[in-house]
Design an enzyme around this catalytic site. Sequence first.
Site, PDB file in Angstrom:
ATOM      1  N   ASP A  25       0.798  -1.240   0.000  1.00 37.59           N
ATOM      2  CA  ASP A  25       0.000   0.000   0.000  1.00 37.59           C
ATOM      3  C   ASP A  25       0.827   1.284   0.000  1.00 37.59           C
ATOM      4  O   ASP A  25       0.519   2.234   0.740  1.00 37.59           O
ATOM      5  CB  ASP A  25      -0.966  -0.001   1.181  1.00 37.59           C
ATOM      6  CG  ASP A  25      -1.986  -1.110   1.112  1.00 37.59           C
ATOM      7  OD1 ASP A  25      -1.923  -1.917   0.169  1.00 37.59           O
ATOM      8  OD2 ASP A  25      -2.845  -1.187   2.009  1.00 37.59           O
ATOM      9  N   LYS A 126      -6.624  -5.087  -3.539  1.00 41.91           N
ATOM     10  CA  LYS A 126      -7.302  -5.776  -2.442  1.00 41.91           C
ATOM     11  C   LYS A 126      -8.423  -4.908  -1.862  1.00 41.91           C
ATOM     12  O   LYS A 126      -8.217  -3.740  -1.547  1.00 41.91           O
ATOM     13  CB  LYS A 126      -6.306  -6.142  -1.339  1.00 41.91           C
ATOM     14  CG  LYS A 126      -5.518  -4.976  -0.764  1.00 41.91           C
ATOM     15  CD  LYS A 126      -4.398  -5.486   0.135  1.00 41.91           C
ATOM     16  CE  LYS A 126      -3.649  -4.338   0.796  1.00 41.91           C
ATOM     17  NZ  LYS A 126      -4.423  -3.650   1.837  1.00 41.91           N
ATOM     18  N   CYS A 159      -2.632  -2.605   7.547  1.00 41.07           N
ATOM     19  CA  CYS A 159      -2.496  -3.494   6.398  1.00 41.07           C
ATOM     20  C   CYS A 159      -1.250  -4.373   6.459  1.00 41.07           C
ATOM     21  O   CYS A 159      -1.276  -5.509   5.976  1.00 41.07           O
ATOM     22  CB  CYS A 159      -2.538  -2.682   5.111  1.00 41.07           C
ATOM     23  SG  CYS A 159      -4.144  -1.893   4.840  1.00 41.07           S
TER      24      CYS A 159
END
Length: 218
Positions: A25, A126, A159
């Site tokens: 990310d 995702k 995450c």
Amino acid sequence: MPTVACNAGLRFEIVPATTALLAIDLQRDFLDPDGFVAAAGDDVSAMRAVVPNAVALIAAARAAGLTLLHTREGYAPDLSDMHPLKRERGVAGRAGPLGRFLIRGEPGHGHIAECLPAPGETIVDKPGFGSFYRTGLEDLLRGRGIERLVLLGVTTQCCVSSTLREAVDRGFRCLVVEDACAATTPELHKASIEPIYGENNLFGWVSDTRRVLAALRR
């Protein structure tokens, strides 16, 4: 075989043919000074500070022949792939300086310029915190014979931690590079890192950029 010295006196072997670096990310909405997180009032300086380490690790992993994978958290414009609980929070989908927050196709959803995936490298989109949730990541890793993961990215407590625990439950050996991960506060980061290698590396191994680079460049 490259071996990384890790916290608590542990060691982690990097087998290039069966090891992947997972960059989690590294997106503009999280890291860009004009992104949504900064616009919402959070200080992104701690997260921005790890970008040079991420850049160095990604380059070294490419040179060493590791598989590179890049994740992006993001949702359909109509939020149809977002579960009701997250929809109730009303965060993803809000308007921000770089478009709607974490909506696929918006400028803020993309990777920061310093950490763009190279041609041919896999991007895992995702619809959640963990990289295995509703993605084909596990099948992709199994198909490539990947057994070990080196994790970096943001945010440590969300995450990165979610992906780590998903991976460990699936039997992958995981190394987290602590100074290439970050949270919005040092306290959140520290609280997320320490349990990883406690209890005889319960959730994996932890090292830092200097030691990982030293191993990869041997």
